[in-house]
Design a protein around this motif. Structure first.
Motif, mmCIF file in Angstrom:
data_model
loop_
_atom_site.group_PDB
_atom_site.id
_atom_site.type_symbol
_atom_site.label_atom_id
_atom_site.label_comp_id
_atom_site.label_asym_id
_atom_site.label_seq_id
_atom_site.Cartn_x
_atom_site.Cartn_y
_atom_site.Cartn_z
ATOM 1 N N ARG A 1 0.861 -1.188 0.000
ATOM 2 C CA ARG A 1 0.000 0.000 0.000
ATOM 3 C C ARG A 1 0.891 1.230 0.000
ATOM 4 O O ARG A 1 1.790 1.363 0.832
ATOM 5 N N ALA A 2 0.605 2.147 -0.895
ATOM 6 C CA ALA A 2 1.540 3.241 -1.144
ATOM 7 C C ALA A 2 1.203 4.532 -0.423
ATOM 8 O O ALA A 2 2.097 5.347 -0.152
ATOM 9 N N GLY A 3 -0.074 4.780 -0.101
ATOM 10 C CA GLY A 3 -0.510 6.104 0.318
ATOM 11 C C GLY A 3 0.245 6.683 1.501
ATOM 12 O O GLY A 3 0.713 7.826 1.466
ATOM 13 N N GLY A 4 0.376 5.907 2.590
ATOM 14 C CA GLY A 4 1.007 6.413 3.805
ATOM 15 C C GLY A 4 2.465 6.773 3.608
ATOM 16 O O GLY A 4 2.918 7.861 3.987
ATOM 17 N N ILE A 5 3.227 5.860 2.987
ATOM 18 C CA ILE A 5 4.654 6.143 2.838
ATOM 19 C C ILE A 5 4.891 7.220 1.782
ATOM 20 O O ILE A 5 5.872 7.965 1.862
ATOM 21 N N ALA A 6 3.999 7.338 0.796
ATOM 22 C CA ALA A 6 4.135 8.417 -0.183
ATOM 23 C C ALA A 6 4.002 9.769 0.515
ATOM 24 O O ALA A 6 4.756 10.711 0.214
ATOM 25 N N GLN A 7 3.057 9.875 1.452
ATOM 26 C CA GLN A 7 2.915 11.109 2.212
ATOM 27 C C GLN A 7 4.158 11.408 3.038
ATOM 28 O O GLN A 7 4.645 12.544 3.079
ATOM 29 N N VAL A 8 4.675 10.372 3.717
ATOM 30 C CA VAL A 8 5.868 10.569 4.543
ATOM 31 C C VAL A 8 7.032 11.059 3.696
ATOM 32 O O VAL A 8 7.748 11.999 4.063
ATOM 33 N N LEU A 9 7.219 10.445 2.546
ATOM 34 C CA LEU A 9 8.360 10.797 1.705
ATOM 35 C C LEU A 9 8.217 12.194 1.101
ATOM 36 O O LEU A 9 9.209 12.913 0.937
ATOM 37 N N GLY B 1 17.509 10.294 6.561
ATOM 38 C CA GLY B 1 18.853 9.794 6.275
ATOM 39 C C GLY B 1 18.822 8.692 5.245
ATOM 40 O O GLY B 1 19.846 8.321 4.685
ATOM 41 N N GLY B 2 17.642 8.158 5.003
ATOM 42 C CA GLY B 2 17.478 7.111 4.004
ATOM 43 C C GLY B 2 16.253 6.270 4.298
ATOM 44 O O GLY B 2 15.561 6.448 5.309
ATOM 45 N N ILE B 3 15.976 5.357 3.380
ATOM 46 C CA ILE B 3 14.914 4.368 3.544
ATOM 47 C C ILE B 3 15.577 3.049 3.903
ATOM 48 O O ILE B 3 16.523 2.619 3.232
ATOM 49 N N LEU B 4 15.117 2.416 4.975
ATOM 50 C CA LEU B 4 15.615 1.093 5.331
ATOM 51 C C LEU B 4 14.636 0.051 4.800
ATOM 52 O O LEU B 4 13.508 -0.057 5.286
ATOM 53 N N ASP B 5 15.060 -0.678 3.797
ATOM 54 C CA ASP B 5 14.248 -1.737 3.203
ATOM 55 C C ASP B 5 14.569 -3.040 3.922
ATOM 56 O O ASP B 5 15.652 -3.599 3.755
ATOM 57 N N ARG C 1 20.020 0.084 2.981
ATOM 58 C CA ARG C 1 19.698 1.515 2.963
ATOM 59 C C ARG C 1 19.512 1.979 1.531
ATOM 60 O O ARG C 1 20.351 1.724 0.668
ATOM 61 N N LEU C 2 18.389 2.648 1.279
ATOM 62 C CA LEU C 2 18.098 3.217 -0.027
ATOM 63 C C LEU C 2 18.086 4.740 0.081
ATOM 64 O O LEU C 2 17.574 5.301 1.053
ATOM 65 N N GLU C 3 18.622 5.397 -0.897
ATOM 66 C CA GLU C 3 18.514 6.850 -0.966
ATOM 67 C C GLU C 3 17.078 7.248 -1.341
ATOM 68 O O GLU C 3 16.373 6.504 -2.033
ATOM 69 N N VAL C 4 16.652 8.399 -0.886
ATOM 70 C CA VAL C 4 15.348 8.928 -1.274
ATOM 71 C C VAL C 4 15.504 9.608 -2.633
ATOM 72 O O VAL C 4 16.240 10.586 -2.754
ATOM 73 N N PRO C 5 14.853 9.091 -3.684
ATOM 74 C CA PRO C 5 14.983 9.735 -5.010
ATOM 75 C C PRO C 5 14.497 11.185 -4.978
ATOM 76 O O PRO C 5 13.516 11.507 -4.305
ATOM 77 N N LYS D 1 1.582 9.707 -8.690
ATOM 78 C CA LYS D 1 1.025 8.501 -8.074
ATOM 79 C C LYS D 1 1.415 7.259 -8.861
ATOM 80 O O LYS D 1 1.839 6.243 -8.283
ATOM 81 N N GLU D 2 1.340 7.326 -10.185
ATOM 82 C CA GLU D 2 1.710 6.179 -11.011
ATOM 83 C C GLU D 2 3.199 5.872 -10.879
ATOM 84 O O GLU D 2 3.592 4.703 -10.780
ATOM 85 N N ARG D 3 4.021 6.922 -10.866
ATOM 86 C CA ARG D 3 5.463 6.705 -10.729
ATOM 87 C C ARG D 3 5.803 6.100 -9.374
ATOM 88 O O ARG D 3 6.657 5.224 -9.274
ATOM 89 N N PHE D 4 5.111 6.563 -8.333
ATOM 90 C CA PHE D 4 5.368 6.033 -6.997
ATOM 91 C C PHE D 4 4.973 4.564 -6.919
ATOM 92 O O PHE D 4 5.696 3.744 -6.349
#
Length: 289
Positions: free
Chosen positions: A200-208, A216-220, A249-253, A268-271
């Motif tokens: 589900r993308a909505g919550g993390i899309a808002q955070v980002l 500092g990054g995204i921890l996958d 660790r992933l960089e935030v694009p 939204k489509e790209r995310f």
């Protein structure tokens, strides 16, 4: 013997929760009557300290009493001085304690997206509210279309957390699938993945978009259970088979910082494409494990 071990584990969990619940309730009452955000931040710092000590106390007895067979692979650059977004697959309630075992005090105070119903859990629900965790309704698409005002409330809860999060480093944990994986749920939603549910993308899309410039990054995080049907009760009984927790660790694009998930169809489509590709990599990694 394992059943007895499980009962003792439950007792230890209850005792630690009740013990740390006393200062938690006291500070929550103080927060209710504290005027101004500046002073409430001081109380919130105390609440975070209580929560960290509750986690630390539980991890102390879990390591010694249960000695879970957990193998961790973590990036070197973790720090408590930066903000982090932690994304993980979800198999069991055990996942939370495994994440704590791996990341406690390596990154800042954890904040979770939690289901609104959890506020009724004694002490724990109060802690979620007092520490300003976003309490979400987890609406289906049909429910969001019928009740857009409820979906907007979830968005506002996330916005509020991100606004307050800019005041101090925190780690935002999100089980992106929204619920624990089971073969029944996998089949019901027609998941294209072998080991995962649809993310589900909505919550993390808002955070980002709201907090991405601070991260500092995204921890996958990928959790791989040897046991195909892990349960929290089995974990408490000391019966859990080996588990591997691997984090990268992933960089935030850069493009994530400039869009609006809810109002921009192209963003939204790209995310979604980015998140689905990440989930496909995770699924492939689990297939190889």
């Amino acid at each position: 013997m394992s059943t007895l071990k499980g009962l003792v584990s439950i007792l230890l969990l209850v005792v630690t929760t009740l013990s740390w619940g006393v200062p938690l309730v006291a500070l929550t009452l103080v927060k209710l009557v504290t005027p101004g955000r500046r002073l409430r931040r001081i109380v919130l710092k105390g609440l975070n300290g209580v929560a960290l000590n509750w986690v630390g106390t539980n991890l102390w007895w879990i390591r010694r009493w249960l000695n879970p067979p957990l193998e961790t692979r973590l990036p070197d650059e973790l720090t408590r001085e930066q903000w982090w977004l932690v994304l993980s697959n979800h198999r069991s309630y055990t996942d939370i304690f495994l994440l704590f075992l791996a990341l406690h005090r390596r990154i800042p105070m954890p904040h979770f997206f939690v289901k609104r119903q959890l506020i009724w859990i004694p002490i724990v629900g109060l802690a979620f509210w007092a520490m300003e965790f976003p309490m979400l309704r987890r609406l289906t698409r049909e429910q969001r279309e019928r009740n857009p005002h409820l979906a907007r409330r979830d968005q506002e809860a996330t916005e509020r957390m991100c606004r307050h999060a800019r005041e101090r480093p925190i780690a935002i944990y999100n089980f992106v699938e929204g619920t624990r994986f089971t073969p029944v749920k996998q089949a019901a939603q027609g998941s294209p993945y072998r080991h995962l549910l649809k993310p589900r993308a909505g919550g993390i899309a808002q955070v980002l978009s709201l907090l991405g410039d601070r991260l500092g990054g995204i921890l996958d995080v990928t959790l791989h259970y040897t046991n195909p049907r892990p349960t929290f009760w089995g974990f408490l009984c000391g019966r859990e088979a080996p588990v591997t927790l691997q984090a990268r660790r992933l960089e935030v694009p850069d493009w994530m910082l400039d869009g609006n998930y809810h109002d921009d169809p192209d963003y939204k489509e790209r995310f979604h494409s980015w998140l689905n590709a990440l989930w496909q990599e995770k699924d492939d990694a689990l297939s190889r494990s």
